[in-house]
Design an enzyme around this catalytic site. Structure first.
Site, PDB file in Angstrom:
ATOM      1  N   SER A 193      54.009  24.298  63.074  1.00  0.00           N
ATOM      2  CA  SER A 193      54.992  23.613  63.906  1.00  0.00           C
ATOM      3  C   SER A 193      54.586  23.454  65.365  1.00  0.00           C
ATOM      4  O   SER A 193      55.113  22.590  66.050  1.00  0.00           O
ATOM      5  CB  SER A 193      56.321  24.344  63.828  1.00  0.00           C
ATOM      6  N   HIS A 221      58.196  21.992  57.522  1.00  0.00           N
ATOM      7  CA  HIS A 221      57.956  20.821  58.376  1.00  0.00           C
ATOM      8  C   HIS A 221      57.273  19.697  57.590  1.00  0.00           C
ATOM      9  O   HIS A 221      56.503  18.916  58.162  1.00  0.00           O
ATOM     10  CB  HIS A 221      57.118  21.205  59.596  1.00  0.00           C
ATOM     11  N   LYS A 252      65.942  21.238  57.874  1.00  0.00           N
ATOM     12  CA  LYS A 252      65.178  20.351  58.770  1.00  0.00           C
ATOM     13  C   LYS A 252      65.331  18.905  58.271  1.00  0.00           C
ATOM     14  O   LYS A 252      66.415  18.347  58.383  1.00  0.00           O
ATOM     15  CB  LYS A 252      63.737  20.842  58.882  1.00  0.00           C
TER      16      LYS A 252
END
Ligand SMILES: *Cc1c(COP(=O)(O)O)cnc(C)c1O
Length: 407
Positions: A193, A221, A252
């Site tokens: 990240s 991610h 996310k």
């Protein structure tokens, strides 16, 4: 509480403030989106923005699903049909049809046989290693893996190896040193990240095969937008269906509420249901999140439009910010680290950007190495070109004023 203990805590808090490591939380007064309304941040003098609307460049809202009308409608519908709370863990009376459906749909989306839900990806990682591996086994981990992976491995009795970040030669060294272990697992973030670095899963799969090791990844991610169909880093690297353990988050790109999962072979998931402590001893997702997450997968399986727009935005922004005179970490991920190098300047840039209507947070030591301070921005499918143009213009102006941009 004794005064000594309170004083002890106050002293630690003061040390954090003195070292510039104290984290203030900015209050948002509306929904997550391209534009957000921010209130002042407690304990962050000079950075208040008093209820203005600013362009948000730092959410993990990659696909813009946090406030998507279909997702919100599905959450409402599940709330209506399945109630608010579970009031139970899964194996007593905390499993609804929505949870079973979501697990099957996640498995299909990720290309595995089955999947198991957790309250968070932190729990998925925390409860992954200990039930599956013991003293006779070896876990080989990238040195920059997420805190939840590190904690999960700590809870497990397996022998541990750490390889240099993204370094395949060093990974092979670890595999050789661990050759006597009964089972070997290599585990990595799919995407890291801080830099947006994409793990070399094709090469890792090859190395694991050569040394008889399992391969696992954390796709927080990546799930929803990496790869041509948004299935993740394994699709992006051409090893879809060839990764043994996949953990990820619903918090996310996949709607952004909360919740995590592990996707794997049937036996793995079955054993986790029996032995994984965060699963056994903690409630799962509320029904509204389960229902909305199914709607998210419906959207993503029906069309790649959102991940395509995200890719477009990323490409455009990476070019434009470089043209505006800034250094970035090269790459293709929607995480774009804009390098300022100096921590004080990174904070000044972030503060000036907020005045100019752009919310982008600075990262500096110890979150990133010394001398590597940066503004990390994240692209979203919810950004229109006009938002990104305004953002780049603000960076250019602030960069000129602070003497940061080359151009
Ligand atoms: C965000 C993140 C997590 C934690 O996800 P939650 O679902 O919020 O607990 C775990 N691993 C990685 C790599 C992450 O980026």
């Amino acid at each position: 509480m004794t005064t000594e203990f309170a004083r002890h805590l106050q002293q630690q808090l003061q040390e954090l403030r003195d070292a510039g490591l104290y984290k203030a939380e900015r209050v948002i007064t509306g929904a997550q989106g391209a534009l957000i309304q921010v209130a002042g941040a407690q304990g962050a003098p000079g950075r208040t923005a008093d209820g203005r609307e600013v362009i948000n460049l730092c959410a993990n809202n990659y696909l813009g699903l946090s406030s998507h009308p279909q997702v919100i409608a599905a959450a409402h519908e599940a709330l209506r049909t399945h109630g608010y709370g579970m009031s139970s863990v899964r194996f007593i009376c905390g499993t609804q049809d929505l949870h079973k459906t979501l697990e099957a749909r996640l498995a299909r989306f990720l290309g595995t046989e089955d999947a198991i839900l957790y309250a968070a990806a932190f729990d998925a990682n925390g409860g992954l290693f200990e039930p599956l591996f013991g003293e006779a086994d070896a876990i080989i981990s990238d040195e920059l893996n997420h805190a939840s992976i590190i904690d999960g491995i700590r809870l497990c009795k397996a022998q541990r190896w750490r390889y240099k970040h993204n370094d395949m030669a060093d990974l092979e060294r670890c595999l050789q040193e661990a050759s006597a272990a009964r089972f070997k697992l290599v585990f990595s973030d799919g995407v890291f990240s801080m830099d947006g670095t994409i793990a070399q899963l094709d090469r890792m799969r090859e190395l694991c095969d050569r040394h008889g090791a399992l391969l696992g990844i954390d796709e927080c991610h990546a799930s929803g937008f990496m790869g041509a169909r948004g299935r993740g880093t394994h699709e992006h690297r051409g090893v879809f269906g060839q990764v043994d353990l996949i953990t990820g988050t619903l918090g996310k790109a996949l709607g952004g509420a909360s919740g995590g999962f592990t996707a794997a072979r049937r036996e793995v998931v079955e054993l986790l249901r029996q032995r994984s402590r965060p699963y056994l001893f903690s409630n799962t997702l509320m029904p509204a999140i389960a229902g909305a997450s199914i709607a998210v997968l419906d959207l993503l399986e029906a069309s790649t439009a959102l991940r395509d727009k995200l890719e477009d935005n990323t490409l455009w922004f990476r070019r434009a910010i470089v043209a505006a005179g800034f250094d970035i970490k090269p790459g293709t991920h929607p995480i774009v680290p804009i390098m300022v190098y100096d921590a004080v300047k990174a904070q000044a840039l972030s503060a000036r950007l907020l005045e100019l209507g752009v919310y982008a947070v600075g990262f500096f030591f110890p979150v990133v190495p010394k001398g590597q301070a940066r503004i990390r921005v994240q692209m979203s499918a919810v950004h229109e070109r006009e938002h990104l143009e305004r953002a780049v213009a603000a960076f250019a102006q602030a960069g000129r004023e602070l003497g940061l941009a080359r151009a």
